[in-house]
Structures are given as structure tokens and as C-alpha cells.
Design an enzyme around this catalytic site. Structure first.
Site, PDB file in Angstrom:
ATOM      1  N   ARG A  55       0.791  -1.218   0.000  1.00 58.04           N
ATOM      2  CA  ARG A  55       0.000   0.000   0.000  1.00 58.04           C
ATOM      3  C   ARG A  55       0.833   1.283   0.000  1.00 58.04           C
ATOM      4  O   ARG A  55       0.579   2.199  -0.782  1.00 58.04           O
ATOM      5  CB  ARG A  55      -0.944   0.050   1.217  1.00 58.04           C
ATOM      6  CG  ARG A  55      -2.164  -0.803   1.076  1.00 58.04           C
ATOM      7  CD  ARG A  55      -2.512  -1.425   2.396  1.00 58.04           C
ATOM      8  NE  ARG A  55      -1.545  -2.446   2.701  1.00 58.04           N
ATOM      9  CZ  ARG A  55      -1.689  -3.721   2.320  1.00 58.04           C
ATOM     10  NH1 ARG A  55      -2.766  -4.110   1.723  1.00 58.04           N
ATOM     11  NH2 ARG A  55      -0.737  -4.622   2.578  1.00 58.04           N
ATOM     12  N   ARG A 105      11.270   3.624   3.496  1.00 62.03           N
ATOM     13  CA  ARG A 105      10.877   2.658   4.536  1.00 62.03           C
ATOM     14  C   ARG A 105      12.099   1.836   4.916  1.00 62.03           C
ATOM     15  O   ARG A 105      12.855   1.402   4.039  1.00 62.03           O
ATOM     16  CB  ARG A 105       9.767   1.738   4.040  1.00 62.03           C
ATOM     17  CG  ARG A 105       9.503   0.588   5.002  1.00 62.03           C
ATOM     18  CD  ARG A 105       8.285  -0.213   4.644  1.00 62.03           C
ATOM     19  NE  ARG A 105       7.064   0.539   4.912  1.00 62.03           N
ATOM     20  CZ  ARG A 105       5.837   0.017   4.815  1.00 62.03           C
ATOM     21  NH1 ARG A 105       5.685  -1.248   4.456  1.00 62.03           N
ATOM     22  NH2 ARG A 105       4.770   0.737   5.071  1.00 62.03           N
ATOM     23  N   HIS A 133       4.868   5.582  11.561  1.00 61.33           N
ATOM     24  CA  HIS A 133       4.411   5.535  10.159  1.00 61.33           C
ATOM     25  C   HIS A 133       3.428   6.719  10.018  1.00 61.33           C
ATOM     26  O   HIS A 133       2.223   6.533   9.904  1.00 61.33           O
ATOM     27  CB  HIS A 133       3.722   4.194   9.915  1.00 61.33           C
ATOM     28  CG  HIS A 133       3.466   3.865   8.479  1.00 61.33           C
ATOM     29  ND1 HIS A 133       3.628   4.760   7.445  1.00 61.33           N
ATOM     30  CD2 HIS A 133       3.045   2.697   7.900  1.00 61.33           C
ATOM     31  CE1 HIS A 133       3.313   4.168   6.311  1.00 61.33           C
ATOM     32  NE2 HIS A 133       2.958   2.920   6.556  1.00 61.33           N
TER      33      HIS A 133
HETATM   34  N1   CP Z   1      -0.340   0.033   5.770  1.00 65.72           N
HETATM   35  C1   CP Z   1       0.870  -0.286   5.257  1.00 65.72           C
HETATM   36  O1   CP Z   1       1.900   0.293   5.642  1.00 65.72           O
HETATM   37  O2   CP Z   1       0.839  -1.257   4.324  1.00 65.72           O
HETATM   38  P1   CP Z   1       2.100  -1.758   3.474  1.00 65.72           P
HETATM   39  O3   CP Z   1       3.032  -2.437   4.455  1.00 65.72           O
HETATM   40  O4   CP Z   1       1.545  -2.695   2.453  1.00 65.72           O
HETATM   41  O5   CP Z   1       2.757  -0.549   2.879  1.00 65.72           O
END
Ligand code: CP
Length: 305
Positions: A55, A105, A133
């Protein structure tokens, strides 16, 4: 001004005050009615994902393209020179020459903050270990305000892995600026960390810690579930003990208010039974949609000329 205040980027929810939150939510809402534009034509976003993502990475990249900009980057450290032993600092000092903003990230809690010390372009923390986050928390607030109109006066449960879950750390910080009643619901082993609670207490946040969500389920407006973060456990036996403790099912839904909404940052594993996905109360896929307008708003603000 948001653009000047966040010139180094968005590293932590602690950078925000209520005015900043309301401003960026307003900008996110405006982006809801705008499909594609050329606002960031000629700009380049570097998308550096040293940890897996579906996402966050794809919504940032989609948001950038929808604003007319371009994206470079990698989605695994295996394909970067980190594999040859290059440091994060040197990676950032290099990539800043190729881009106008870096979204990153990393599995280390302080990685985004450290990167911001070496970059002349804004850094966006897209998840740093068990730390924070912040842009997920902003899209969560956009989802809630679109559903409820306001953040004040809501009863909100944050449930699951409150120790290692970075989304709930950022979300609770942002919620501390609103008049919400917050319940931290977790097994004892996965309670919110003391350092996070100390911060929230300084902010005089109204929260309670409980282990059994069924006791308060009928009072909640929102339940924000989280995955148990298997990848953060040092001892997998500890993970095995807690992994199936909370599973939200059909019979739980029956005990909720008519306007109740179930959120989850995703990915979910077993903590929400898939037979409730079609309920209008289960809005975690709608929540993923709000990643686009929120991240368009963030990128547009950070890369304003
Ligand atoms: N919500 C979220 O951070 O999803 P992903 O790990 O898929 O980026």
C-alpha cells in the site's frame, strides 16, 4: 506555513500540531475531487523501500504519477548498493542529487530521522521499524473524518500489537490533539511502550488500557485493528503465544453501534475474519483508497516551488 515547517520532510507525527493536521486533512480532502493534474510536472520522487510494502509504496508512487511527476527507486535493498556495504547516509547523499523528495521505509527505527540529517530534499518516513508511520496515520484520520465529519467526541479503540505496531504509535500521537476517548486494547505482552505513553500523558491524552475488547465494543465508534508484527519478535515462541488472541468475527459485529466502523492499516493476516469484508462497517479497503488523496496532498505540499 506547512511547506516551510516541513521543509526537512515528515519523519514523526510529533512534528504536527492540531493546525498542521487540520491543514493537511483539508488538502487531502481537496485532492479527493481532483483526479489527475500537472502540479508536480518535472519533479522526481525517489522511492526507497528497504522493507516490503504494498500500500504505502504503490500509493505514494501512484500519487506522484497522478500529480504529473515521475518516480525512481527500488523496493528491496537487494537491488541497491547497500548490498555492497554502502551506508544509508551515503545512499541518501547520492539519491538526493537525483530527486526532489525521498520517501523511505526501513527496518531501523531511527533510519528516516538519520536520513533527514544527510538530505537537502524532504524525507518522508514511510515506516521505520517499530517506530512510526506518520503518513499512514494521516490517511487514517482522513478516513475517519470522511466517515464521521469530525475527530472530536469519538470513542476509538486501537487494538492488537501496540508495542511493535508503528501505525498505532503515529495515530495515537495525532489523536492526542483531538477530544477523542481512546482505548489501547492489547495482550499484556504487547502493550503500548512506556516511552509512547509518557509522551501521550504529557499531551494529557484521555486513554485507557484494556485487554478484553468485548467489554467496550458496544460503546466504540471506531475499532482500529492491527496485525501482530511477527517480523519484530526476537523470540518466535513469544509470537506464537499471542498471534491468535484477537480475531474479529461476524458475532462481534452484531454487538456494535449502527455507525461503528472497523479500520485496519493492512496487511491483515487472521485478525479479521474475511466473512465481514462486505459489511458496510468494515472499511479497511476504503481506507487504502484514502492513501492516494492524502499522499497527493503531502507530496504537493513538500515539493511546492
Ligand atoms: N499500511 C501499510 O503500511 O501497508 P504496506 O506495508 O503494504 O505498505
Amino acid at each position: 506555513m506547512f511547506h516551510e515547517k516541513f521543509a526537512e520532510g515528515i519523519i514523526s507525527a510529533k512534528q504536527f500540531n492540531r493546525e498542521d493536521i487540520e491543514y493537511i486533512l483539508k488538502k487531502g480532502k481537496e485532492m479527493l475531487s481532483e483526479t489527475n493534474s500537472n502540479l508536480l510536472k518535472g519533479k522526481i520522487l525517489a522511492s526507497l523501500f528497504f522493507e516490503p510494502s504494498t500500500r504505502t509504496r504503490l500509493s505514494f508512487e501512484s500519487a506522484m504519477y497522478r500529480l504529473g511527476g515521475n518516480v525512481i527507486g527500488f523496493h528491496s535493498e537487494d537491488v541497491s548498493s547497500i548490498m555492497k556495504g554502502e551506508s544509508i547516509a551515503d545512499t541518501i547523499r547520492t539519491v538526493e542529487n537525483y530527486s526532489d523528495c525521498i520517501v523511505m521505509r526501513h527496518s531501523l527505527e531511527g533510519a528516516a530521522r538519520m536520513a533527514s540529517k544527510f538530505a537537502r530534499v524532504p524525507i518522508i518516513n514511510a515506516g521505520s521499524g517499530s517506530g512510526e508511520h506518520p503518513t499512514q496515520a494521516l490517511l487514517d484520520l482522513l478516513t475517519i473524518t470522511e466517515e464521521f465529519g469530525s475527530l472530536d467526541g469519538l470513542n476509538i479503540g486501537l487494538m492488537g500489537d501496540l508495542k511493535y505496531g508503528r501505525t498505532v504509535h503515529s495515530l495515537s500521537i495525532l489523536l492526542s490533539y483531538f477530544d477523542a476517548n481512546v482505548y489501547f486494547i492489547s495482550p499484556v505482552e504487547l502493550k503500548m511502550r512506556n516511552r509512547d505513553k509518557d509522551y501521550l500523558q504529557q499531551r494529557r491524552m484521555n486513554y485507557k488500557e484494556i485487554t478484553d475488547y468485548r467489554k467496550i465494543l458496544d460503546t466504540l465508534d471506531i475499532l482500529y485493528m492491527t496485525r501482530i508484527q511477527k517480523e519484530r519478535f526476537i523470540d518466535l515462541e513469544e509470537y506464537e503465544k499471542v498471534k491468535g488472541l484477537y480475531i474479529f468475527r461476524q458475532d462481534d459485529l452484531a454487538n456494535t453501534k449502527e455507525k461503528f466502523r472497523l479500520l485496519h492499516p493492512l496487511p491483515r493476516i487472521t485478525e479479521i475474519s474475511s466473512d465481514i469484508d462486505e459489511s458496510e462497517k468494515a472499511i479497511y479497503f476504503k481506507q487504502t483508497f484514502y492513501g492516494i488523496p492524502m499522499r497527493k496532498a503531502i507530496l504537493a505540499e513538500l515539493m511546492k516551488d
